[in-house]
Design a protein around this motif. Structure first.
Motif, PDB file in Angstrom:
ATOM      1  N   ALA A 177       0.861  -1.208   0.143  1.00 41.11           N
ATOM      2  CA  ALA A 177       0.060  -0.029   0.111  1.00 41.11           C
ATOM      3  C   ALA A 177       1.025   0.993  -0.065  1.00 41.11           C
ATOM      4  O   ALA A 177       0.647   2.207  -0.486  1.00 41.11           O
ATOM      5  CB  ALA A 177      -0.828   0.190   1.355  1.00 41.11           C
ATOM      6  N   ILE A 178       1.958   1.364   0.712  1.00 41.86           N
ATOM      7  CA  ILE A 178       2.798   2.280   0.816  1.00 41.86           C
ATOM      8  C   ILE A 178       3.537   2.573  -0.482  1.00 41.86           C
ATOM      9  O   ILE A 178       3.590   3.730  -1.189  1.00 41.86           O
ATOM     10  CB  ILE A 178       3.844   1.993   1.904  1.00 41.86           C
ATOM     11  CG1 ILE A 178       3.496   2.095   3.257  1.00 41.86           C
ATOM     12  CG2 ILE A 178       4.955   3.148   1.755  1.00 41.86           C
ATOM     13  CD1 ILE A 178       4.482   1.486   4.301  1.00 41.86           C
ATOM     14  N   VAL A 179       3.998   1.718  -1.245  1.00 41.89           N
ATOM     15  CA  VAL A 179       4.421   1.832  -2.341  1.00 41.89           C
ATOM     16  C   VAL A 179       3.475   2.326  -3.611  1.00 41.89           C
ATOM     17  O   VAL A 179       3.594   3.030  -4.391  1.00 41.89           O
ATOM     18  CB  VAL A 179       4.929   0.469  -3.096  1.00 41.89           C
ATOM     19  CG1 VAL A 179       5.635   0.590  -4.545  1.00 41.89           C
ATOM     20  CG2 VAL A 179       6.130  -0.142  -2.218  1.00 41.89           C
ATOM     21  N   VAL A 180       2.206   1.858  -3.586  1.00 39.97           N
ATOM     22  CA  VAL A 180       1.113   2.323  -4.316  1.00 39.97           C
ATOM     23  C   VAL A 180       0.718   3.629  -4.062  1.00 39.97           C
ATOM     24  O   VAL A 180       0.725   4.584  -5.129  1.00 39.97           O
ATOM     25  CB  VAL A 180      -0.156   1.405  -4.075  1.00 39.97           C
ATOM     26  CG1 VAL A 180      -1.370   2.081  -4.703  1.00 39.97           C
ATOM     27  CG2 VAL A 180       0.215   0.043  -4.769  1.00 39.97           C
ATOM     28  N   ILE A 181       0.897   4.132  -2.898  1.00 42.85           N
ATOM     29  CA  ILE A 181       0.524   5.411  -2.703  1.00 42.85           C
ATOM     30  C   ILE A 181       1.542   6.367  -3.068  1.00 42.85           C
ATOM     31  O   ILE A 181       1.604   7.645  -3.526  1.00 42.85           O
ATOM     32  CB  ILE A 181       0.571   5.803  -0.926  1.00 42.85           C
ATOM     33  CG1 ILE A 181      -0.682   5.030  -0.497  1.00 42.85           C
ATOM     34  CG2 ILE A 181       0.560   7.296  -0.532  1.00 42.85           C
ATOM     35  CD1 ILE A 181      -0.862   5.066   0.947  1.00 42.85           C
ATOM     36  N   ALA A 182       3.020   5.792  -2.844  1.00 42.53           N
ATOM     37  CA  ALA A 182       4.112   6.693  -3.443  1.00 42.53           C
ATOM     38  C   ALA A 182       4.181   6.880  -4.804  1.00 42.53           C
ATOM     39  O   ALA A 182       4.556   7.970  -5.489  1.00 42.53           O
ATOM     40  CB  ALA A 182       5.450   6.005  -2.871  1.00 42.53           C
ATOM     41  N   ILE A 183       3.777   5.857  -5.695  1.00 45.74           N
ATOM     42  CA  ILE A 183       3.862   5.811  -7.233  1.00 45.74           C
ATOM     43  C   ILE A 183       2.676   6.424  -7.604  1.00 45.74           C
ATOM     44  O   ILE A 183       2.572   7.365  -8.453  1.00 45.74           O
ATOM     45  CB  ILE A 183       4.050   4.529  -7.685  1.00 45.74           C
ATOM     46  CG1 ILE A 183       5.429   3.668  -7.215  1.00 45.74           C
ATOM     47  CG2 ILE A 183       3.847   4.184  -9.039  1.00 45.74           C
ATOM     48  CD1 ILE A 183       5.618   2.321  -7.570  1.00 45.74           C
ATOM     49  N   PHE A 184       1.440   5.863  -7.179  1.00 49.14           N
ATOM     50  CA  PHE A 184       0.253   6.358  -7.862  1.00 49.14           C
ATOM     51  C   PHE A 184      -0.626   7.681  -7.328  1.00 49.14           C
ATOM     52  O   PHE A 184      -1.449   8.212  -8.132  1.00 49.14           O
ATOM     53  CB  PHE A 184      -0.689   5.058  -8.142  1.00 49.14           C
ATOM     54  CG  PHE A 184      -0.134   4.029  -8.887  1.00 49.14           C
ATOM     55  CD1 PHE A 184       0.053   4.151 -10.442  1.00 49.14           C
ATOM     56  CD2 PHE A 184       0.489   2.868  -8.381  1.00 49.14           C
ATOM     57  CE1 PHE A 184       0.537   2.998 -11.019  1.00 49.14           C
ATOM     58  CE2 PHE A 184       0.939   1.786  -8.910  1.00 49.14           C
ATOM     59  CZ  PHE A 184       0.980   1.963 -10.227  1.00 49.14           C
ATOM     60  N   TYR A 185      -0.281   7.750  -6.088  1.00 48.96           N
ATOM     61  CA  TYR A 185      -1.103   9.101  -5.533  1.00 48.96           C
ATOM     62  C   TYR A 185      -0.177  10.064  -5.083  1.00 48.96           C
ATOM     63  O   TYR A 185      -0.634  10.503  -3.967  1.00 48.96           O
ATOM     64  CB  TYR A 185      -1.866   8.244  -4.315  1.00 48.96           C
ATOM     65  CG  TYR A 185      -2.812   7.258  -4.850  1.00 48.96           C
ATOM     66  CD1 TYR A 185      -3.912   7.566  -5.584  1.00 48.96           C
ATOM     67  CD2 TYR A 185      -2.596   5.914  -4.542  1.00 48.96           C
ATOM     68  CE1 TYR A 185      -4.971   6.651  -6.133  1.00 48.96           C
ATOM     69  CE2 TYR A 185      -3.414   4.991  -5.215  1.00 48.96           C
ATOM     70  CZ  TYR A 185      -4.625   5.275  -5.597  1.00 48.96           C
ATOM     71  OH  TYR A 185      -5.648   4.269  -6.399  1.00 48.96           O
ATOM     72  N   SER A 186       0.717  10.409  -5.885  1.00 49.80           N
ATOM     73  CA  SER A 186       1.535  11.681  -5.576  1.00 49.80           C
ATOM     74  C   SER A 186       1.023  12.814  -6.910  1.00 49.80           C
ATOM     75  O   SER A 186       0.729  12.289  -7.969  1.00 49.80           O
ATOM     76  CB  SER A 186       3.033  11.498  -5.696  1.00 49.80           C
ATOM     77  OG  SER A 186       3.348  10.515  -4.590  1.00 49.80           O
ATOM     78  N   SER A 187       1.342  14.160  -6.501  1.00 55.16           N
ATOM     79  CA  SER A 187       0.973  15.080  -7.307  1.00 55.16           C
ATOM     80  C   SER A 187       1.989  15.912  -7.655  1.00 55.16           C
ATOM     81  O   SER A 187       2.853  16.353  -6.953  1.00 55.16           O
ATOM     82  CB  SER A 187      -0.254  15.848  -6.737  1.00 55.16           C
ATOM     83  OG  SER A 187       0.183  16.348  -5.579  1.00 55.16           O
ATOM     84  N   GLY A 188       2.170  16.218  -9.128  1.00 58.08           N
ATOM     85  CA  GLY A 188       3.200  17.139  -9.520  1.00 58.08           C
ATOM     86  C   GLY A 188       4.432  17.285  -8.786  1.00 58.08           C
ATOM     87  O   GLY A 188       4.560  18.168  -7.829  1.00 58.08           O
ATOM     88  N   VAL A 189       5.394  16.483  -8.993  1.00 58.13           N
ATOM     89  CA  VAL A 189       6.661  16.405  -8.111  1.00 58.13           C
ATOM     90  C   VAL A 189       7.524  17.544  -8.403  1.00 58.13           C
ATOM     91  O   VAL A 189       7.811  17.907  -9.520  1.00 58.13           O
ATOM     92  CB  VAL A 189       7.334  15.039  -8.501  1.00 58.13           C
ATOM     93  CG1 VAL A 189       8.606  15.023  -7.631  1.00 58.13           C
ATOM     94  CG2 VAL A 189       6.397  13.694  -7.960  1.00 58.13           C
ATOM     95  N   SER A 190       7.870  18.244  -7.208  1.00 57.58           N
ATOM     96  CA  SER A 190       8.967  19.277  -7.668  1.00 57.58           C
ATOM     97  C   SER A 190      10.393  18.701  -7.277  1.00 57.58           C
ATOM     98  O   SER A 190      10.722  18.157  -6.325  1.00 57.58           O
ATOM     99  CB  SER A 190       8.708  20.321  -6.374  1.00 57.58           C
ATOM    100  OG  SER A 190       9.645  21.311  -6.307  1.00 57.58           O
TER     101      SER A 190
END
Length: 447
Positions: A177-190
């Motif tokens: 779940a942590i990996v999924v959140i990090a990869i698919f549920y992040s927005s506009g990476v700075s």
């Protein structure tokens, strides 16, 4: 002493036993979720929803403000402490627990992968090509507090190996779940803030490599890492997991040295006590007591110490507060548009059907191919029953639903689906395991 005093003492002891029971966490979560639904649909419903939008922070200058809404404080800040505990648990399991070797880790790890892939596929089948397709991560999660709470309530009716299997499965599931959140549920990476985060991770690794065993430097760097990760566009709770992986496991003092130190201090303390009758401790005895306190602190692993500290706060404060803040959905007067039924089908079938089928099918296939073997004492029926309990998504599923959808109506439908599906999964799993337990006891008595 009066009978009333005895009765009061017995009630206090009974209450303490209930609170400290391993199954209490799951029960308390359920109560908070139920309370949230009641309040959200009561005359206080409007005040309930307004509460979570209240700003909490510090104003500076003319328009400057440092802080978040109460809802974000709970979901982003407090939940980071929960994810820190989860990260510590994952690290401990990989180093010393059920995931410490390939043979021990393979079967539950494969089960967890099956329990994530199949629910996601089911969700995508019903939601492909729709605005809700991004919610595929919702039915992938398992709530360990609820699932384990049900197993513990069943007690001796289920084999002890089932608890270990479910705990190990849930740990891998949390990692997934942590990996999924990090990869698919992040927005506009700075890129700038991401590089700052990477630098701080390097600082944490350097602290560990240098043999720093005090938790304070790690936690201070962790706070800055949380801020940088939050600004980078990656969900800030991921920083808590990274911090957990950098916390040292080796204590300052080895157990053998600790025992020698304590024995020495006790001998001196006892010798000093024989030479006097004063009830007050001498300066020398105070020094010896302080030496023992220091030794007790140094023999504890920083990882274990932090995990133990966070466990109570997570069980009695963070998770119940998260449940109360997120489980409340108003269903009065047709306020929810159920036209997006594909969310319901995806979440419900993903958790209730996808979890047990995925866990059972992939582990069965891998055992037949010789990749992994079942833990001793666990029949395939128990594996399927555990898969049903793994369908209790609740906390992690609701957490992902908040990240997956922007539109409030989608979030509400997802939450109702999660709550109903998790409840049904718990009931079906409990009935299955109870039936298997009775059947096993009958066979034993006949033998």
């Amino acid at each position: 002493m009066s009978r009333l005093t005895y009765r009061r003492r017995d009630l206090i002891k009974a209450f303490q036993r209930i609170i400290h029971a391993e199954s209490f966490g799951g029960i308390f979560l359920f109560v908070c979720a139920l309370l949230a639904m009641i309040v959200a649909n009561s005359p206080w419903g409007e005040a309930y929803f307004e509460l979570w939008h209240q700003k909490l922070g510090i104003a500076y200058g003319e328009n400057g403000y440092l802080g978040f809404s109460l809802h974000l404080w709970i979901n982003d800040v407090l939940m980071s402490f929960f994810f820190l505990m989860v990260g510590l648990e994952i690290k401990r399991e990989f180093l010393y627990g059920g995931l410490s070797g390939f043979k021990k880790a393979a079967f539950p790890a494969i089960a967890a992968i099956g329990g994530m892939i199949v629910p996601a596929i089911i969700y995508i089948i019903f939601n492909a090509g729709t605005p809700t397709a991004h919610g595929f991560g919702i039915p992938m999660a398992t709530d360990i507090a609820f699932a384990l709470g049900v197993v513990l309530l069943l007690g001796k009716r289920v084999p002890a190996s089932l608890k270990l299997f479910l705990v190990t499965l849930a740990v891998v599931d949390d990692l997934g779940a942590i990996v999924v959140i990090a990869i698919f549920y992040s927005s506009g990476v700075s890129l700038f803030w991401l590089l700052c985060s990477a630098f701080l991770v390097g600082v944490l690794v350097a602290l560990n490599y240098a043999g720093v065993r005090s938790l304070i430097p790690y936690l201070l760097v962790g706070v800055v890492l949380w801020f940088c990760t939050h600004e980078s566009g990656i969900h800030a709770t991921i920083s808590a997991v990274v911090l957990a992986f950098c916390i040292p496991t080796e204590p300052k003092m080895k157990p053998q040295a600790f025992m020698e130190k304590i024995d020495e201090e006790i001998k001196h303390f006892s010798h000093s006590e024989k030479e006097r009758e004063n009830v007050l401790l001498t300066e020398e005895q105070i020094h010896q007591v302080e030496g023992m306190k220091k030794a007790i602190s140094q023999v504890q692993s920083p990882l274990s110490k932090l995990e133990h500290f966070l466990h109570s706060y997570s069980t009695y404060l963070i998770m119940p507060l998260f449940a109360f803040a997120n489980a409340g959905v108003s269903i009065q007067g047709g306020s929810i548009d159920f036209s997006s039924s594909h969310i319901i089908y995806g979440v419900a079938l993903g958790l209730i059907v996808g979890k047990p089928v995925g866990i059972f099918a992939l582990t069965f296939l891998c055992e037949k191919l010789g990749i992994a073997s079942r833990p001793e004492g666990l029949s395939w029926s128990y594996i399927f029953g555990a898969g049903m309990l793994a369908g209790i998504g609740f906390t992690m599923s609701m957490f992902v639903s908040n990240l997956a959808f922007i539109e409030a109506s989608y979030v509400d439908i997802a939450k109702i689906s999660i709550l109903c599906s998790s409840l049904l999964a718990g009931i079906l799993g409990s009935i299955t395991l109870l039936f298997l337990g009775k059947k096993t006891n009958v066979l034993k008595s006949q033998a």
